[in-house]
Motif scaffolding. Structure first.
Motif, PDB file in Angstrom:
ATOM      1  N   LEU A 143      -3.120  -0.754  17.611  1.00 15.14           N
ATOM      2  CA  LEU A 143      -2.525  -0.392  16.325  1.00 15.14           C
ATOM      3  C   LEU A 143      -3.550   0.291  15.421  1.00 15.14           C
ATOM      4  O   LEU A 143      -3.248   1.302  14.766  1.00 15.14           O
ATOM      5  N   VAL A 144      -4.750  -0.249  15.380  1.00 13.07           N
ATOM      6  CA  VAL A 144      -5.799   0.364  14.553  1.00 13.07           C
ATOM      7  C   VAL A 144      -6.097   1.781  15.049  1.00 13.07           C
ATOM      8  O   VAL A 144      -6.282   2.710  14.248  1.00 13.07           O
ATOM      9  N   ALA A 145      -6.134   1.962  16.370  1.00 15.06           N
ATOM     10  CA  ALA A 145      -6.361   3.293  16.926  1.00 15.06           C
ATOM     11  C   ALA A 145      -5.246   4.254  16.500  1.00 15.06           C
ATOM     12  O   ALA A 145      -5.508   5.421  16.166  1.00 15.06           O
ATOM     13  N   ALA A 146      -4.003   3.762  16.503  1.00 14.80           N
ATOM     14  CA  ALA A 146      -2.878   4.610  16.095  1.00 14.80           C
ATOM     15  C   ALA A 146      -2.981   4.970  14.612  1.00 14.80           C
ATOM     16  O   ALA A 146      -2.695   6.112  14.215  1.00 14.80           O
ATOM     17  N   ILE A 147      -3.389   4.023  13.794  1.00 16.98           N
ATOM     18  CA  ILE A 147      -3.550   4.292  12.353  1.00 16.98           C
ATOM     19  C   ILE A 147      -4.663   5.314  12.128  1.00 16.98           C
ATOM     20  O   ILE A 147      -4.530   6.229  11.304  1.00 16.98           O
ATOM     21  N   HIS A 162      -7.741   2.881   5.051  1.00 15.23           N
ATOM     22  CA  HIS A 162      -6.685   2.496   6.005  1.00 15.23           C
ATOM     23  C   HIS A 162      -7.301   1.855   7.244  1.00 15.23           C
ATOM     24  O   HIS A 162      -6.843   0.798   7.703  1.00 15.23           O
ATOM     25  N   ALA A 163      -8.328   2.502   7.778  1.00 12.27           N
ATOM     26  CA  ALA A 163      -8.964   1.990   8.990  1.00 12.27           C
ATOM     27  C   ALA A 163      -9.685   0.674   8.718  1.00 12.27           C
ATOM     28  O   ALA A 163      -9.609  -0.270   9.515  1.00 12.27           O
ATOM     29  N   ALA A 164     -10.391   0.595   7.586  1.00 10.33           N
ATOM     30  CA  ALA A 164     -11.156  -0.615   7.270  1.00 10.33           C
ATOM     31  C   ALA A 164     -10.244  -1.823   7.080  1.00 10.33           C
ATOM     32  O   ALA A 164     -10.487  -2.902   7.643  1.00 10.33           O
ATOM     33  N   VAL A 165      -9.193  -1.654   6.301  1.00  7.21           N
ATOM     34  CA  VAL A 165      -8.303  -2.789   6.005  1.00  7.21           C
ATOM     35  C   VAL A 165      -7.517  -3.203   7.242  1.00  7.21           C
ATOM     36  O   VAL A 165      -7.342  -4.399   7.508  1.00  7.21           O
ATOM     37  N   SER A 166      -7.036  -2.232   8.029  1.00  8.90           N
ATOM     38  CA  SER A 166      -6.264  -2.596   9.222  1.00  8.90           C
ATOM     39  C   SER A 166      -7.142  -3.312  10.246  1.00  8.90           C
ATOM     40  O   SER A 166      -6.709  -4.296  10.869  1.00  8.90           O
ATOM     41  N   ALA A 167      -8.382  -2.867  10.417  1.00 11.41           N
ATOM     42  CA  ALA A 167      -9.279  -3.521  11.374  1.00 11.41           C
ATOM     43  C   ALA A 167      -9.625  -4.932  10.912  1.00 11.41           C
ATOM     44  O   ALA A 167      -9.625  -5.886  11.707  1.00 11.41           O
ATOM     45  N   GLY A 168      -9.918  -5.096   9.628  1.00  9.59           N
ATOM     46  CA  GLY A 168     -10.204  -6.438   9.106  1.00  9.59           C
ATOM     47  C   GLY A 168      -9.002  -7.365   9.226  1.00  9.59           C
ATOM     48  O   GLY A 168      -9.149  -8.558   9.520  1.00  9.59           O
ATOM     49  N   THR A 169      -7.816  -6.825   9.025  1.00  7.11           N
ATOM     50  CA  THR A 169      -6.594  -7.627   9.146  1.00  7.11           C
ATOM     51  C   THR A 169      -6.427  -8.173  10.563  1.00  7.11           C
ATOM     52  O   THR A 169      -6.051  -9.335  10.756  1.00  7.11           O
ATOM     53  N   VAL A 170      -6.716  -7.354  11.544  1.00  7.41           N
ATOM     54  CA  VAL A 170      -6.599  -7.787  12.939  1.00  7.41           C
ATOM     55  C   VAL A 170      -7.568  -8.939  13.220  1.00  7.41           C
ATOM     56  O   VAL A 170      -7.211  -9.934  13.874  1.00  7.41           O
ATOM     57  N   VAL A 171      -8.792  -8.826  12.731  1.00 11.46           N
ATOM     58  CA  VAL A 171      -9.786  -9.887  12.952  1.00 11.46           C
ATOM     59  C   VAL A 171      -9.332 -11.197  12.325  1.00 11.46           C
ATOM     60  O   VAL A 171      -9.455 -12.279  12.925  1.00 11.46           O
ATOM     61  N   LEU A 194      -0.940  -4.055   3.493  1.00 13.47           N
ATOM     62  CA  LEU A 194      -1.590  -5.092   4.300  1.00 13.47           C
ATOM     63  C   LEU A 194      -2.212  -6.175   3.424  1.00 13.47           C
ATOM     64  O   LEU A 194      -2.140  -7.368   3.751  1.00 13.47           O
ATOM     65  N   VAL A 195      -2.824  -5.770   2.316  1.00 12.90           N
ATOM     66  CA  VAL A 195      -3.469  -6.759   1.433  1.00 12.90           C
ATOM     67  C   VAL A 195      -2.424  -7.660   0.771  1.00 12.90           C
ATOM     68  O   VAL A 195      -2.685  -8.847   0.538  1.00 12.90           O
ATOM     69  N   ILE A 196      -1.258  -7.122   0.508  1.00 13.65           N
ATOM     70  CA  ILE A 196      -0.191  -7.946  -0.079  1.00 13.65           C
ATOM     71  C   ILE A 196       0.433  -8.871   0.966  1.00 13.65           C
ATOM     72  O   ILE A 196       0.745 -10.029   0.680  1.00 13.65           O
ATOM     73  N   ALA A 197       0.597  -8.394   2.188  1.00 15.74           N
ATOM     74  CA  ALA A 197       1.286  -9.173   3.223  1.00 15.74           C
ATOM     75  C   ALA A 197       0.400 -10.221   3.891  1.00 15.74           C
ATOM     76  O   ALA A 197       0.895 -11.277   4.311  1.00 15.74           O
ATOM     77  N   ALA A 202       2.906  10.209  12.178  1.00 16.28           N
ATOM     78  CA  ALA A 202       1.657   9.959  11.447  1.00 16.28           C
ATOM     79  C   ALA A 202       1.937   9.534  10.011  1.00 16.28           C
ATOM     80  O   ALA A 202       1.303   8.599   9.485  1.00 16.28           O
ATOM     81  N   ARG A 203       2.881  10.197   9.373  1.00 15.56           N
ATOM     82  CA  ARG A 203       3.230   9.822   7.988  1.00 15.56           C
ATOM     83  C   ARG A 203       3.829   8.431   7.940  1.00 15.56           C
ATOM     84  O   ARG A 203       3.568   7.652   7.000  1.00 15.56           O
ATOM     85  N   LEU A 204       4.641   8.085   8.947  1.00 16.62           N
ATOM     86  CA  LEU A 204       5.247   6.752   8.983  1.00 16.62           C
ATOM     87  C   LEU A 204       4.182   5.667   9.121  1.00 16.62           C
ATOM     88  O   LEU A 204       4.196   4.658   8.403  1.00 16.62           O
ATOM     89  N   LEU A 205       3.244   5.854  10.041  1.00 15.47           N
ATOM     90  CA  LEU A 205       2.164   4.886  10.231  1.00 15.47           C
ATOM     91  C   LEU A 205       1.309   4.759   8.973  1.00 15.47           C
ATOM     92  O   LEU A 205       0.913   3.659   8.578  1.00 15.47           O
ATOM     93  N   THR A 206       1.023   5.885   8.344  1.00 16.97           N
ATOM     94  CA  THR A 206       0.209   5.882   7.134  1.00 16.97           C
ATOM     95  C   THR A 206       0.872   5.077   6.022  1.00 16.97           C
ATOM     96  O   THR A 206       0.202   4.342   5.292  1.00 16.97           O
ATOM     97  N   GLY A 207       2.200   5.208   5.902  1.00 12.45           N
ATOM     98  CA  GLY A 207       2.906   4.471   4.855  1.00 12.45           C
ATOM     99  C   GLY A 207       3.084   2.993   5.166  1.00 12.45           C
ATOM    100  O   GLY A 207       2.882   2.134   4.297  1.00 12.45           O
ATOM    101  N   LEU A 208       3.446   2.688   6.406  1.00 15.00           N
ATOM    102  CA  LEU A 208       3.703   1.289   6.772  1.00 15.00           C
ATOM    103  C   LEU A 208       2.442   0.430   6.705  1.00 15.00           C
ATOM    104  O   LEU A 208       2.516  -0.758   6.349  1.00 15.00           O
ATOM    105  N   PHE A 209       1.312   1.007   7.062  1.00 15.11           N
ATOM    106  CA  PHE A 209       0.078   0.233   7.135  1.00 15.11           C
ATOM    107  C   PHE A 209      -0.940   0.693   6.089  1.00 15.11           C
ATOM    108  O   PHE A 209      -2.145   0.708   6.337  1.00 15.11           O
ATOM    109  N   ALA A 210      -0.437   1.051   4.924  1.00 16.45           N
ATOM    110  CA  ALA A 210      -1.312   1.392   3.810  1.00 16.45           C
ATOM    111  C   ALA A 210      -2.106   0.150   3.401  1.00 16.45           C
ATOM    112  O   ALA A 210      -1.635  -0.988   3.562  1.00 16.45           O
TER     113      ALA A 210
END
Length: 269
Positions: free
Chosen positions: A230-234, A203-212, A94-97, A82-90
């Motif tokens: 991935l969003v579900a895992a985050i 985290h959830a908002a940005v990751s979901a928008g990124t997927v779209v 995502l906004v920088i990448a 959980a900590r790994l996912l939280t850090g990788l997909f902060a």
């Protein structure tokens, strides 16, 4: 001479008494011998049963300890994941990448250069402000766990995204990149007012928008399918580390998906 003679009745009596005595003694002896043997067998049985019960109790105790140890180990593994996912997909990551990737896919190297400009403003500036706050002790972490501390960095993020959007429009950046930054601004316009009163998950908002958005430049069906997992895992990770409730991550994912879809649709994408 007559007194020395023994009558048959006397002989019979002595014989009978002797036989009776021997019989009685023999029976008594067997009974006496039998009793100790019976007691010994009973003691051995009791000892055996007691040992079996002790072994069973020890076995159950060992099994319980082993089960608790396995559960604790599994819990530690889940926490680490959980900590790994939280850090990788902060959100900052995502906004920088995302902008350079979208720019590259949409318009090649020139689009990637536009994306780097957007990335520096939309992601780099807020990340620098948050890092400075963490180092000074004003912020708890770069995840902004304390809801009350979110306001300042989020207002900085809104200002940075507005500046980036204006520059991209004025300088003629690729339309998909402009739409991507517009989606970021739309997500902030919804989530910032909410987070002032309720800790919605960025985290959830940005990751979901990124997927779209990525579904516009990558094969849509597999991107959306893998992205949903991935969003579900985050979302699971944010709940696992106790930074959000299930309702907060679900709301964040819904806002991210809805604002990204609306922004892309507004650009005809």
């Amino acid at each position: 001479m007559t007194g020395r003679q023994t009558t048959p009745d006397a002989e019979g009596g002595r014989g009978t008494d002797a036989e009776s005595g021997r019989g009685t003694d023999a029976e008594s002896g067997r009974s006496a011998e039998g009793r100790p043997r019976a007691g010994t067998e009973g003691e051995r049985g009791a000892d055996t049963e007691g040992g079996q019960r002790a072994d069973a109790e020890e076995g159950r105790g060992t099994d319980t300890e082993a089960g608790q140890g396995a559960d604790a180990e599994a819990g530690r593994g889940a926490d680490a994941a959980a900590r790994l996912l939280t850090g990788l997909f902060a959100p900052q990551v995502l906004v920088i990448a995302l902008p350079p990737l979208v720019g590259l896919m949409a318009d090649g190297p020139a689009g990637a250069a536009w994306g780097l400009l957007a990335s520096a403003l939309c992601g780099g500036v807020p990340a620098a402000v948050i890092l400075a706050g963490v180092r000074s002790g004003r912020l708890d972490s770069h995840h902004l766990v304390d809801r009350a501390s979110r306001t300042g960095p989020l207002l900085v993020a809104v200002a940075a995204v507005v500046v980036a959007l204006v520059l991209l429009v004025v300088l003629g950046a690729p339309r998909l990149l402009v739409a991507t930054v517009t989606a970021m601004l739309a997500a902030l316009a919804v989530t910032v007012p909410i987070t002032l009163r309720w800790k919605i998950s960025f985290h959830a908002a940005v990751s979901a928008g990124t997927v779209v958005v990525l579904a516009q430049v990558l094969p849509a069906a597999p991107t959306l399918a893998a992205g949903a997992l991935l969003v579900a895992a985050i979302c699971w990770a944010r709940v696992r580390v106790t930074h959000h409730t299930p309702a907060q991550v679900v709301a964040g994912a819904a806002v991210g998906t809805g604002t990204a879809w609306a922004a892309l649709s507004a650009f005809g994408l």
